[in-house]
Design an enzyme around this catalytic site. Structure first.
Site, short mmCIF file in Angstrom:
data_model
loop_
_atom_site.label_atom_id
_atom_site.label_comp_id
_atom_site.label_asym_id
_atom_site.label_seq_id
_atom_site.Cartn_x
_atom_site.Cartn_y
_atom_site.Cartn_z
N GLU A 1 0.85 -1.18 0.00
CA GLU A 1 0.00 0.00 0.00
C GLU A 1 0.90 1.25 0.00
O GLU A 1 0.97 1.97 -0.96
CB GLU A 1 -0.87 -0.07 1.26
N ILE B 1 -2.16 -2.69 17.56
CA ILE B 1 -2.08 -1.96 18.83
C ILE B 1 -2.12 -2.97 19.97
O ILE B 1 -1.35 -2.88 20.92
CB ILE B 1 -3.25 -0.95 18.95
N LYS C 1 4.43 1.82 27.35
CA LYS C 1 4.49 2.69 28.54
C LYS C 1 5.36 2.08 29.64
O LYS C 1 4.92 1.93 30.79
CB LYS C 1 3.08 2.94 29.09
#
Lengths: 497, 497
Positions: A284, A354, A398
């Protein structure tokens, strides 16, 4: 040239409140810049005058600061389709100011032709050239331009002299007929061209030309880090083994690779492999890392929807256009992401997640079930139809307060039925042919960060029965622990004492 | 005939513990019967003798009591792919005795050829005829027989004299080449034939013939009820309106319809429509209701993977075979469910959901996130690629104690990106082009049962911000209320006072 010249403000003055606008481009590549900035300015003026002004914006994919960014800052977007990645627009979407329809990027054009999406009234198309009889040379992306130009009542051209007219030779523009008249797409190899170099439109629709000279403004991706490098290495070791086992043909298969730092790390590792032969790409977004592989001879050619390379890299390519124009093909996204082609060519599809859950469901779009990040993009077009579908992510985020592997993903974009392989920096989980319990075992053993292994084993232990051993009372316990305490490790699945 | 005749027990004696077996058929149609019953008997004998005996079973789809049923009762199935609907097998799957891989039915054959699934050692194929040079006439289904016969070391034929040899003319058998050699599937209309009438195998692989004379044993579906009838009517009124608006071409488009009572009610309503012209079907399972429509001239022709009609209906068809063999085409599932074809032909795809959520995610497989019902089947092959994708379900179940519309589905099989229209007996929700909040509004207003409207509005009110207004602490509150109290209406989303 027979067309009227317009200033950006004159072009923007044509646009009315509530209008459906279709843009050329895909990512920041090939997107109009001056007219959209002027529309944003007009929106601010209208709002200051107490008048409503919002447009409905249809694009190829994400755009740039001059488009989604400027329009979002002006709160000038009501409906937005099919993809975005703008921090300002994201704020408006999550704040309820912009109605965003997140869809498969191969679907948008045909859905608009079918009447399932609103029809655009105006197409704004960035061009490297335009002839008097309406032959447009697109710039750095195929996008949805053929369909937007076909359906629009009027077309505004941004003629961007930054780009050489020779870009025409990179383009392969094709639009399928619609059912019941559609025929097989005749493309049978990544380097096969089936269309035209230019996009032919009715010149009577062209209401004016806005002259610009401006690059796409794409910066270089930051370098990889040890985690992304390890993910890239894990992907490549896995592919090398598949090749050795004969599960991938000896001539290898074309690569589709997503966008971002992990994708760059995977491509760099593919470049270094001694086992994998030089390969073609059918993808893409074409990023800098692909161009590097072409210079090295590792990537023989690439077909994609957009040349999303940094301004510096593009300038280099333009100096060596004879080399690249025979090795780079730009296609509309209806073709670059087409399920028929993806399945036929047998792509090895590598995309970023994610979140992934124990059973192989993938979240590509949302944080904590609620906040939209970017959108699904083309990942579903490829994942569903690939020869081999790989999703990658770091095992933690995190600083470890978030595990990317969770009991249940908080939003589902790709189901267990579409996910073959999960790769983190910890290792590779092969989910193919496995039942949910075996998938969970494979993922916990190979992909989960050590900090989270026992926690996820505890979750599995809650439910000894059932095909998919979920506990609906605890499925989001880790997410809720983060929301409540700032750390998923505070979740507790131990049975009550 | 040059092949050895085997009794079912002799055939079963060939099968070893842990063997990978591929079966012909799709649903109960065309599945071997005598050999599988004998394998189940062998398993019981082995278990009684204290020896382990389980096979890995690869089929077209679900099978019948003689296969999944008998083998499950004998606890003789370790791995099971790609679909089932047997009460006994379901018990084993949910109890952890059988490892079930629930996959898209168009994927199984190519995944096995690619090496992503274990290769079958033995294929057991029900045939209406077999020639000395290995030309098999399949019975009532295409299934995965071409691939299983190609990959197997040996083939056992169940020659079922119940079926006429003329069935050969219904079949259109085609197997694509694999990447990098695959070419466009040349099928461009539902009544187009691209393959052969018979399945040619290496006769040296045929280890014996088991002679049978036994129908598929399919009972008639029960009649519709006011709820399914209303769903059918709602679907048809919607399609009539789309046709009037020109969103569906005037010649109409081919229909794909799922299996079961709602599908029958939809087809019956299509039959009664005065607005929708006679139509073609390109579908997976051909049920009694399709044959009724063919007799009425409403359905002109049907292509599918299996002729899953009741024994009485099949007997009628065999009396009028000249009529039906020119109007019914049976294809392998790799072709009947192929994304390339589904998208090209522009199918109107109508499938049934177990649960739908406020944002258009669909659960087709699980109860309460955990218990497998049947499997995804072909619904994903069609839903993703259709011209128009419709999911149907009654708005409530269990006398109202369960709402089929929930805040978040407890298992995700089809994502929001693949669902256009939701229909219940309450009405029709058009999700196309809408953002999640607008989808929720559309679904609550049009599809939710009145008993649940306020409850679902209360859920929405919990989260004023966010693209998808989910609250991960409460997303399964309705499910948990049912699990705890037996009624989803006991959920409470009111803010704490």
């Amino acid at each position: 040239m027979k067309y009227q010249t317009l200033t950006p403000d004159e072009a923007a003055a044509l646009i009315e409140n509530g209008e459906n606008i279709g843009l050329s481009g895909f990512t920041a590549a090939g997107v109009p810049k001056a007219t959209t900035r002027a529309i944003a300015k007009k929106a601010e003026e209208e709002h200051a005058a107490g008048r409503p002004f919002k447009i409905n914006l249809f694009t190829g994919a994400s755009t740039s600061a001059s488009t989604d960014g400027a329009l979002a800052k002006a709160n000038a977007v009501d409906q937005r389709t099919p993809y975005q990645s703008s921090p300002d627009l994201r704020k408006n979407i999550n704040g309820g100011h912009t109605r965003y329809n997140d869809m498969h990027l191969s679907h948008t054009a045909q859905y608009m032709r079918y009447g399932a999406l609103p029809r655009v009234k105006t197409a704004i198309i960035e061009a490297a050239n335009i002839t008097d009889d309406g032959e447009i040379t697109l710039t750095t992306a195929g996008g949805n331009s053929p369909t937007y130009c076909k359906l629009a009542d009027r077309i505004i051209i941004e003629l961007n002299s930054y780009h050489p007219k020779e870009l025409r030779e990179m383009h392969d523009i094709y639009m399928p007929l619609d059912p019941p008249h559609r025929e097989p797409l005749p493309l049978i190899a990544p380097d096969h061209r089936i269309g035209t170099h230019t996009l032919k439109v009715d010149p009577a629709k062209i209401v004016g030309i806005v002259h610009t000279n401006e690059p796409d403004g794409i910066g270089a991706f930051k370098d990889g880090d040890p985690v992304t490098d390890k993910i890239g290495e894990n992907v490549v070791v896995f592919l090398e083994e598949e090749l050795k086992k004969g599960k991938i043909p000896a001539s290898f298969l074309p690569i589709q690779s997503g966008v971002g730092n992990i994708a760059n790390a995977v491509l760099a590792a593919l470049g270094r492999s001694q086992e994998i032969p030089p390969f073609k790409m059918y993808t893409e977004v074409i990023q800098d890392s692909v161009i590097d592989l072409m210079k090295q001879g590792r990537c023989i050619m690439v077909g994609g929807c957009s040349l999303t390379v940094s301004d510096g890299m593009l300038a280099d390519m333009y100096k060596d256009l004879d080399f690249f124009k025979s090795r780079v093909i730009l296609r509309p996204q209806e073709l670059s992401n087409n399920p028929e082609i993806v399945r036929r060519l047998g792509l090895i599809c590598i995309n970023t997640a994610i979140e992934v859950d124990l059973f192989g469901q993938v979240n590509s779009t949302h944080f904590f079930g609620k906040q939209m990040m970017n959108g699904i993009g083309g990942s579903g077009d490829f994942a569903r139809n690939g020869y081999l579908t790989i999703f990658t992510c770091p095992s933690i985020a995190k600083g470890g307060a978030i595990s990317s592997i969770v009991p249940m993903v908080s939003h589902h974009d790709h189901t267990e039925h579409d996910v073959d392989i999960v790769v983190t920096e910890q290792g590779v989980a092969d989910l193919r042919g496995k039942c949910p319990r075996d998938r969970a075992k494979e993922i916990i053993e190979n992909c989960v960060h050590p900090d989270y292994r026992q926690l996820l084993l505890d979750y599995m232990a809650l439910t000894p029965q059932g095909h998919t051993p979920h506990n609906l009372g605890k499925a989001f316990e880790m997410h809720n622990a983060f929301l409540g305490t700032g750390d998923m490790r505070n979740a507790n699945f131990a049975p009550a004492e």
